[in-house]
Design a protein around this motif. Structure first.
Motif, PDB file in Angstrom:
ATOM      1  N   ASN A 117       3.348 -14.063  -4.456  1.00  0.00           N
ATOM      2  CA  ASN A 117       4.196 -13.666  -3.333  1.00  0.00           C
ATOM      3  C   ASN A 117       5.615 -13.286  -3.732  1.00  0.00           C
ATOM      4  OD1 ASN A 117       2.123 -14.091  -1.428  1.00  0.00           O
ATOM      5  ND2 ASN A 117       2.557 -16.280  -1.445  1.00  0.00           N
ATOM      6  N   ARG A 118       5.753 -12.618  -4.834  1.00  0.00           N
ATOM      7  CA  ARG A 118       7.063 -12.129  -5.246  1.00  0.00           C
ATOM      8  C   ARG A 118       7.333 -10.815  -4.531  1.00  0.00           C
ATOM      9  NH1 ARG A 118       7.987 -16.707  -6.909  1.00  0.00           N
ATOM     10  NH2 ARG A 118       7.692 -17.319  -9.055  1.00  0.00           N
ATOM     11  N   LYS A 119       8.557 -10.609  -4.178  1.00  0.00           N
ATOM     12  CA  LYS A 119       8.950  -9.343  -3.554  1.00  0.00           C
ATOM     13  C   LYS A 119       8.990  -8.265  -4.629  1.00  0.00           C
ATOM     14  CE  LYS A 119       9.922 -10.892   0.577  1.00  0.00           C
ATOM     15  NZ  LYS A 119       9.155 -10.576   1.724  1.00  0.00           N
ATOM     16  N   ILE A 120       8.357  -7.162  -4.336  1.00  0.00           N
ATOM     17  CA  ILE A 120       8.325  -6.046  -5.270  1.00  0.00           C
ATOM     18  C   ILE A 120       9.063  -4.882  -4.620  1.00  0.00           C
ATOM     19  CG2 ILE A 120       6.863  -4.426  -6.511  1.00  0.00           C
ATOM     20  CD1 ILE A 120       4.739  -6.621  -6.515  1.00  0.00           C
ATOM     21  N   PRO A 121      10.166  -4.442  -5.246  1.00  0.00           N
ATOM     22  CA  PRO A 121      10.877  -3.307  -4.657  1.00  0.00           C
ATOM     23  C   PRO A 121      10.005  -2.057  -4.692  1.00  0.00           C
ATOM     24  CG  PRO A 121      11.912  -4.017  -6.726  1.00  0.00           C
ATOM     25  CD  PRO A 121      10.774  -4.944  -6.447  1.00  0.00           C
ATOM     26  N   PHE A 122      10.073  -1.295  -3.644  1.00  0.00           N
ATOM     27  CA  PHE A 122       9.334  -0.032  -3.542  1.00  0.00           C
ATOM     28  C   PHE A 122       7.832  -0.238  -3.724  1.00  0.00           C
ATOM     29  CE2 PHE A 122      13.448   0.845  -5.661  1.00  0.00           C
ATOM     30  CZ  PHE A 122      14.093   1.437  -4.579  1.00  0.00           C
ATOM     31  N   GLN A 123       7.279  -1.266  -3.097  1.00  0.00           N
ATOM     32  CA  GLN A 123       5.867  -1.614  -3.285  1.00  0.00           C
ATOM     33  C   GLN A 123       4.945  -0.467  -2.888  1.00  0.00           C
ATOM     34  OE1 GLN A 123       4.687  -5.375  -1.720  1.00  0.00           O
ATOM     35  NE2 GLN A 123       2.528  -5.049  -2.149  1.00  0.00           N
ATOM     36  N   ARG A 124       5.269   0.255  -1.842  1.00  0.00           N
ATOM     37  CA  ARG A 124       4.411   1.381  -1.437  1.00  0.00           C
ATOM     38  C   ARG A 124       4.421   2.480  -2.480  1.00  0.00           C
ATOM     39  NH1 ARG A 124       3.749   2.156   4.809  1.00  0.00           N
ATOM     40  NH2 ARG A 124       4.024   0.007   5.469  1.00  0.00           N
ATOM     41  N   ILE A 125       5.563   2.726  -3.082  1.00  0.00           N
ATOM     42  CA  ILE A 125       5.655   3.751  -4.128  1.00  0.00           C
ATOM     43  C   ILE A 125       4.876   3.310  -5.362  1.00  0.00           C
ATOM     44  CG2 ILE A 125       7.246   4.928  -5.699  1.00  0.00           C
ATOM     45  CD1 ILE A 125       9.295   4.869  -3.399  1.00  0.00           C
ATOM     46  N   VAL A 126       4.986   2.040  -5.712  1.00  0.00           N
ATOM     47  CA  VAL A 126       4.249   1.505  -6.866  1.00  0.00           C
ATOM     48  C   VAL A 126       2.742   1.609  -6.621  1.00  0.00           C
ATOM     49  CG1 VAL A 126       3.788  -0.571  -8.222  1.00  0.00           C
ATOM     50  CG2 VAL A 126       6.128  -0.012  -7.570  1.00  0.00           C
ATOM     51  N   THR A 127       2.318   1.268  -5.410  1.00  0.00           N
ATOM     52  CA  THR A 127       0.899   1.363  -5.062  1.00  0.00           C
ATOM     53  C   THR A 127       0.427   2.817  -5.107  1.00  0.00           C
ATOM     54  OG1 THR A 127       1.080  -0.595  -3.673  1.00  0.00           O
ATOM     55  CG2 THR A 127      -0.827   0.826  -3.302  1.00  0.00           C
ATOM     56  N   ALA A 128       1.219   3.727  -4.563  1.00  0.00           N
ATOM     57  CA  ALA A 128       0.860   5.149  -4.586  1.00  0.00           C
ATOM     58  C   ALA A 128       0.792   5.662  -6.021  1.00  0.00           C
ATOM     59  CB  ALA A 128       1.869   5.960  -3.775  1.00  0.00           C
ATOM     60  N   PHE A 129       1.731   5.234  -6.863  1.00  0.00           N
ATOM     61  CA  PHE A 129       1.717   5.634  -8.267  1.00  0.00           C
ATOM     62  C   PHE A 129       0.437   5.152  -8.946  1.00  0.00           C
ATOM     63  CE2 PHE A 129       2.620   4.660 -12.736  1.00  0.00           C
ATOM     64  CZ  PHE A 129       2.936   5.934 -13.188  1.00  0.00           C
ATOM     65  N   GLY A 130       0.013   3.919  -8.657  1.00  0.00           N
ATOM     66  CA  GLY A 130      -1.228   3.387  -9.232  1.00  0.00           C
ATOM     67  C   GLY A 130      -2.440   4.197  -8.811  1.00  0.00           C
ATOM     68  N   ILE A 131      -2.482   4.587  -7.546  1.00  0.00           N
ATOM     69  CA  ILE A 131      -3.604   5.390  -7.052  1.00  0.00           C
ATOM     70  C   ILE A 131      -3.616   6.758  -7.716  1.00  0.00           C
ATOM     71  CG2 ILE A 131      -4.517   6.548  -5.000  1.00  0.00           C
ATOM     72  CD1 ILE A 131      -3.500   4.063  -3.409  1.00  0.00           C
ATOM     73  N   VAL A 132      -2.453   7.391  -7.798  1.00  0.00           N
ATOM     74  CA  VAL A 132      -2.368   8.706  -8.457  1.00  0.00           C
ATOM     75  C   VAL A 132      -2.760   8.583  -9.922  1.00  0.00           C
ATOM     76  CG1 VAL A 132      -0.748  10.516  -9.179  1.00  0.00           C
ATOM     77  CG2 VAL A 132      -0.678   9.649  -6.837  1.00  0.00           C
ATOM     78  N   PHE A 133      -2.334   7.515 -10.581  1.00  0.00           N
ATOM     79  CA  PHE A 133      -2.675   7.293 -11.981  1.00  0.00           C
ATOM     80  C   PHE A 133      -4.183   7.173 -12.161  1.00  0.00           C
ATOM     81  CE2 PHE A 133      -2.704   5.197 -16.101  1.00  0.00           C
ATOM     82  CZ  PHE A 133      -1.659   5.835 -16.753  1.00  0.00           C
ATOM     83  N   LEU A 134      -4.849   6.449 -11.272  1.00  0.00           N
ATOM     84  CA  LEU A 134      -6.311   6.333 -11.355  1.00  0.00           C
ATOM     85  C   LEU A 134      -6.997   7.666 -11.102  1.00  0.00           C
ATOM     86  CD1 LEU A 134      -7.314   2.926  -9.749  1.00  0.00           C
ATOM     87  CD2 LEU A 134      -7.527   3.657 -12.118  1.00  0.00           C
ATOM     88  N   ILE A 135      -6.458   8.470 -10.200  1.00  0.00           N
ATOM     89  CA  ILE A 135      -7.019   9.805  -9.957  1.00  0.00           C
ATOM     90  C   ILE A 135      -6.884  10.662 -11.208  1.00  0.00           C
ATOM     91  CG2 ILE A 135      -6.693  11.943  -8.632  1.00  0.00           C
ATOM     92  CD1 ILE A 135      -5.980  10.094  -6.220  1.00  0.00           C
ATOM     93  N   VAL A 136      -5.742  10.561 -11.894  1.00  0.00           N
ATOM     94  CA  VAL A 136      -5.552  11.300 -13.155  1.00  0.00           C
ATOM     95  C   VAL A 136      -6.567  10.828 -14.191  1.00  0.00           C
ATOM     96  CG1 VAL A 136      -3.965  11.663 -15.090  1.00  0.00           C
ATOM     97  CG2 VAL A 136      -3.129  11.851 -12.741  1.00  0.00           C
TER      98      VAL A 136
END
Length: 150
Positions: A117-136
């Motif tokens: 439960n740590r706060k992650i700055p820009f969590q939505r951007i990090v999640t989107a980056f992970g999804i894009v990375f998997l698509i690549v």
């Protein structure tokens, strides 16, 4: 009213997000850790325990039937080479393996932070980056697979 640590911990176990993050963490953590315990000569793979080597792996059914590599051929050896910091050999073995290894390395601390439960700055951007990375990774895998036929 504040919850005790045990109650909060138990509450997290029933949480679907907790189970998702723990599952992804384990799926990323174990292949990376196991790749440090394995060795390869580029053709075969073995576990090295102490001074002993135990050969592992099954022949690829797709390659045996067609003579072509399947999209996952060389993935384990690529992970082993990445763990040995031999990036050029890992890239030659399976390009998608290099990218997937990097993805797993990045997911380990990220999932730990989410689980605890740590706060992650820009969590939505990090999640989107992970999804894009998997698509690549998927496109590289498919491209590498298709390219061998030409």
């Amino acid at each position: 009213m504040a919850q005790t640590g045990a109650k909060r911990y138990f509450k997290n176990f029933s949480n679907e997000d907790f189970i998702l993050h723990l599952s992804i963490l384990l799926l990323c953590f174990f292949p990376v850790v196991l790749s440090f315990l394995m060795v390869t000569n580029g053709k075969a793979t073995a576990f090295k325990l102490g001074g002993y080597f135990f050969k592992i792996g099954l022949p690829c059914i797709f390659k045996a039937a067609t003579g072509y590599n399947c999209p996952a051929c060389g993935m384990t050896r690529s992970f082993i080479y990445m763990s040995d910091l031999n990036i050029s050999a890992a890239w030659a073995m399976n390009r998608a393996g290099v990218l997937l290894y990097l993805f797993c390395l990045l997911q380990i601390p990220y999932r730990f932070m989410l689980i605890f439960n740590r706060k992650i700055p820009f969590q939505r951007i990090v999640t989107a980056f992970g999804i894009v990375f998997l698509i690549v990774v998927c496109f590289v895998t498919v491209g590498q697979f298709v390219f061998q036929f030409f």
